[in-house]
Motif scaffolding. Structure first.
Motif, PDB file in Angstrom:
ATOM      1  N   UNK A 107     -36.840  16.500  55.774  1.00 55.71           N
ATOM      2  CA  UNK A 107     -37.984  15.670  55.395  1.00 55.71           C
ATOM      3  C   UNK A 107     -37.872  14.245  55.916  1.00 55.71           C
ATOM      4  N   UNK A 108     -36.628  13.701  55.946  1.00 56.20           N
ATOM      5  CA  UNK A 108     -36.401  12.318  56.394  1.00 56.20           C
ATOM      6  C   UNK A 108     -35.517  12.343  57.631  1.00 56.20           C
ATOM      7  N   UNK A 109     -36.084  11.953  58.758  1.00 56.98           N
ATOM      8  CA  UNK A 109     -35.351  11.985  60.017  1.00 56.98           C
ATOM      9  C   UNK A 109     -34.438  10.765  60.155  1.00 56.98           C
ATOM     10  N   UNK A 110     -33.175  11.017  60.461  1.00 59.05           N
ATOM     11  CA  UNK A 110     -32.229   9.940  60.741  1.00 59.05           C
ATOM     12  C   UNK A 110     -32.177   9.735  62.256  1.00 59.05           C
ATOM     13  N   UNK A 111     -32.500   8.520  62.690  1.00 60.79           N
ATOM     14  CA  UNK A 111     -32.522   8.256  64.131  1.00 60.79           C
ATOM     15  C   UNK A 111     -31.155   7.887  64.682  1.00 60.79           C
ATOM     16  N   UNK A 112     -30.337   7.267  63.842  1.00 53.41           N
ATOM     17  CA  UNK A 112     -29.011   6.850  64.297  1.00 53.41           C
ATOM     18  C   UNK A 112     -28.100   6.737  63.076  1.00 53.41           C
ATOM     19  N   UNK A 155     -42.748   3.369  55.713  1.00 55.72           N
ATOM     20  CA  UNK A 155     -42.960   2.125  56.444  1.00 55.72           C
ATOM     21  C   UNK A 155     -41.893   1.885  57.514  1.00 55.72           C
ATOM     22  N   UNK A 156     -40.920   2.779  57.573  1.00 56.84           N
ATOM     23  CA  UNK A 156     -39.826   2.665  58.545  1.00 56.84           C
ATOM     24  C   UNK A 156     -40.134   3.531  59.770  1.00 56.84           C
ATOM     25  N   UNK A 157     -39.995   2.940  60.943  1.00 60.27           N
ATOM     26  CA  UNK A 157     -40.208   3.672  62.199  1.00 60.27           C
ATOM     27  C   UNK A 157     -38.914   4.230  62.774  1.00 60.27           C
ATOM     28  N   UNK A 158     -37.798   3.556  62.469  1.00 59.22           N
ATOM     29  CA  UNK A 158     -36.505   3.938  63.052  1.00 59.22           C
ATOM     30  C   UNK A 158     -35.447   3.729  61.969  1.00 59.22           C
ATOM     31  N   UNK A 159     -34.816   4.825  61.535  1.00 54.78           N
ATOM     32  CA  UNK A 159     -33.875   4.766  60.418  1.00 54.78           C
ATOM     33  C   UNK A 159     -32.432   4.819  60.906  1.00 54.78           C
ATOM     34  N   UNK A 160     -31.669   3.797  60.543  1.00 58.18           N
ATOM     35  CA  UNK A 160     -30.236   3.759  60.831  1.00 58.18           C
ATOM     36  C   UNK A 160     -29.503   4.030  59.516  1.00 58.18           C
ATOM     37  N   UNK A 161     -28.834   5.149  59.459  1.00 59.05           N
ATOM     38  CA  UNK A 161     -28.101   5.560  58.268  1.00 59.05           C
ATOM     39  C   UNK A 161     -26.663   5.047  58.363  1.00 59.05           C
ATOM     40  N   UNK A 162     -26.175   4.401  57.292  1.00 56.99           N
ATOM     41  CA  UNK A 162     -24.821   3.826  57.323  1.00 56.99           C
ATOM     42  C   UNK A 162     -24.034   4.342  56.110  1.00 56.99           C
ATOM     43  N   UNK A 163     -23.671   5.627  56.107  1.00 54.52           N
ATOM     44  CA  UNK A 163     -22.962   6.216  54.975  1.00 54.52           C
ATOM     45  C   UNK A 163     -21.481   5.865  54.986  1.00 54.52           C
ATOM     46  N   UNK A 164     -20.840   6.110  53.855  1.00 53.82           N
ATOM     47  CA  UNK A 164     -19.383   6.034  53.742  1.00 53.82           C
ATOM     48  C   UNK A 164     -18.834   7.457  53.788  1.00 53.82           C
ATOM     49  N   UNK A 165     -17.820   7.687  54.581  1.00 50.17           N
ATOM     50  CA  UNK A 165     -17.149   8.983  54.615  1.00 50.17           C
ATOM     51  C   UNK A 165     -16.238   9.050  53.395  1.00 50.17           C
ATOM     52  N   UNK A 166     -16.565   9.948  52.471  1.00 47.23           N
ATOM     53  CA  UNK A 166     -15.758  10.041  51.245  1.00 47.23           C
ATOM     54  C   UNK A 166     -15.896  11.421  50.626  1.00 47.23           C
ATOM     55  N   UNK A 167     -15.101  11.668  49.607  1.00 47.68           N
ATOM     56  CA  UNK A 167     -15.173  12.913  48.879  1.00 47.68           C
ATOM     57  C   UNK A 167     -16.265  12.857  47.826  1.00 47.68           C
ATOM     58  N   UNK A 168     -16.557  14.020  47.252  1.00 49.09           N
ATOM     59  CA  UNK A 168     -17.581  14.093  46.216  1.00 49.09           C
ATOM     60  C   UNK A 168     -17.158  15.139  45.199  1.00 49.09           C
ATOM     61  N   UNK A 169     -17.320  14.816  43.909  1.00 48.15           N
ATOM     62  CA  UNK A 169     -16.807  15.683  42.854  1.00 48.15           C
ATOM     63  C   UNK A 169     -17.544  17.005  42.757  1.00 48.15           C
ATOM     64  N   UNK A 170     -18.754  17.095  43.330  1.00 47.12           N
ATOM     65  CA  UNK A 170     -19.519  18.337  43.245  1.00 47.12           C
ATOM     66  C   UNK A 170     -19.728  19.017  44.588  1.00 47.12           C
ATOM     67  N   UNK A 222     -17.681   5.105  63.074  1.00 43.41           N
ATOM     68  CA  UNK A 222     -18.175   6.115  64.000  1.00 43.41           C
ATOM     69  C   UNK A 222     -19.675   5.965  64.207  1.00 43.41           C
ATOM     70  N   UNK A 223     -20.138   6.360  65.372  1.00 46.91           N
ATOM     71  CA  UNK A 223     -21.562   6.365  65.682  1.00 46.91           C
ATOM     72  C   UNK A 223     -21.973   7.775  66.100  1.00 46.91           C
ATOM     73  N   UNK A 224     -23.176   8.186  65.682  1.00 48.62           N
ATOM     74  CA  UNK A 224     -23.666   9.522  66.005  1.00 48.62           C
ATOM     75  C   UNK A 224     -25.180   9.538  65.898  1.00 48.62           C
ATOM     76  N   UNK A 225     -25.772  10.625  66.373  1.00 50.87           N
ATOM     77  CA  UNK A 225     -27.223  10.814  66.262  1.00 50.87           C
ATOM     78  C   UNK A 225     -27.577  12.048  65.442  1.00 50.87           C
ATOM     79  N   UNK A 226     -26.636  12.970  65.289  1.00 53.87           N
ATOM     80  CA  UNK A 226     -26.890  14.226  64.605  1.00 53.87           C
ATOM     81  C   UNK A 226     -26.192  14.215  63.249  1.00 53.87           C
TER      82      UNK A 226
END
Length: 370
Positions: free
Chosen positions: A186-191, A134-149, A216-220
């Motif tokens: 499978x899931x395109x991130x637009x921004x 149902x989303x036409x334009x996806x804005x991803x807002x992740x946290x830059x962090x480490x991961x145990x795996x 930070x802002x990016x598209x890729x």
């Protein structure tokens, strides 16, 4: 904004910084029309405040919403599902997102309550939550962090919050890296708006935040994660899903061709300054992990680090088994319900850090030379 660009801004007024960042990137020009349904995907892995180092600062999302509304975009929703073991509605509440929803009139979509469907992506079929369609334009807002795996988590891995819990568990039985890469196709991130304010560089559930006060802002998403690898002093090859996603055409890892733009004052900060930590690597020798879910493994690793600091980890005379690969099997010492057949099993799905610590202390005192 070009796909080879990453824009960075430093400061402490996070909402206004975000709006300045989006103006610089000219986000409005990327969105097709005022009728576009915009999805904002934060990282709300656990119900903890953002300054703990695990979740997306609500001020960043507030800045995104204000920017969009000021440019005539009102059809938007915040969508997320927390990791297995936590409840998204609690994360929305404790992370400040209920207040955002009320203040700006933006819907909250709890994807843990959503139905799902399979998506074909090359030779892999992945189950994705229905509302993603149902989303036409996806804005991803992740946290830059480490991961145990996976060592790092940022743009690509944050899409795991768009799949059902059953699929999250299955990802770990599939080796984690490969399905993360295919999910990126499978899931395109637009921004992408990266929260690099105070992410925990060791544990994805937070607890040891490292303050950087950067957004930070990016598209890729592939380029973003390649930069994160470099910032945390990993080679891209050490985080396999990044290169796999590039091979699938999701983006580029070519940092030599990237253009890093800093707006405002950087205050002399260097990308790699103080960012690499080694806690996970220092304690992994005590674990035998087979297809462990991130929530369970992430509860164990801080406990092992605590035992190491107390001089007790080296006293363990048995490796700790953890993961779905131990279902129906037997052994001596295990963590999580998947090791319920073991002589000693620290039960829970996942068990809490304190529970693991107390049970391991009992084991060390009873079975090890202290």
């Amino acid at each position: 904004m070009d796909r080879n660009e990453i824009i960075k801004i430093y400061g402490t007024d996070y909402k206004e910084m975000t709006k300045l960042l989006l103006e610089q990137a000219d986000l409005a020009s990327e969105i097709p029309s005022s009728e576009t349904r915009i999805g904002i995907k934060p990282n709300l892995v656990t119900p903890t405040p953002a300054d703990y180092g695990a979740t997306t600062h609500p001020e960043i999302v507030a800045g995104i919403i204000e920017y969009l509304q000021e440019h005539g975009f009102f059809r938007m929703a915040i969508l997320e599902s927390s990791w297995v073991g936590d409840v998204t509605t609690e994360a929305f509440k404790y992370c400040g997102y209920n207040s955002l929803s009320e203040q700006y009139g933006v819907e909250l979509w709890d994807l843990q309550k959503d139905s799902s469907h399979f998506v074909d992506c090359a030779e892999m079929r992945l189950r994705v939550c229905d509302r993603v369609d149902q989303i036409d334009f996806l804005i991803n807002v992740p946290v830059l962090k480490g991961h145990c795996q996976t060592k790092i988590t940022c743009a690509l891995k944050n899409s795991k919050g768009l799949i059902p819990n059953s699929e999250k568990r299955r990802f770990h039985t599939m080796g984690l890296h490969r399905p993360i890469a295919y999910l990126g196709a499978a899931i395109h991130q637009d921004f992408i708006v990266v929260d690099h304010i105070c992410g925990d560089l060791d544990f994805e559930e937070g607890g040891s935040p490292v303050v950087r006060n950067c957004i930070m802002a990016a598209k890729d998403p592939v380029l973003t994660d390649a930069l994160v690898c470099r910032m945390l002093q990993y080679d891209v090859s050490e985080v396999p899903y990044v290169g796999m996603a590039e091979a699938l055409g999701v983006g580029s890892t070519d940092l030599d061709a990237a253009r890093i733009i800093i707006i405002g004052k950087a205050e002399g900060r260097e990308e790699s300054e103080g960012l690499r930590r080694h806690k996970v690597c220092d304690v992994q020798y005590a674990v035998e992990e087979v297809d462990a879910c991130s929530a369970c493994y992430a509860m164990l690793v801080p406990v092992l680090d605590r035992l190491k600091e107390e001089g007790l980890l080296g006293k363990l005379n048995e490796k700790i088994a953890i993961g779905q690969g131990y279902r129906g099997k037997h052994g001596k010492l295990g963590v999580g319900l998947c090791t319920s057949g073991f002589d000693i099993c620290i039960r829970g799905c996942p068990p809490s850090e304190e529970q693991i610590y107390e049970e391991l202390m009992k084991y060390i005192k009873a079975h090890c030379k202290v």
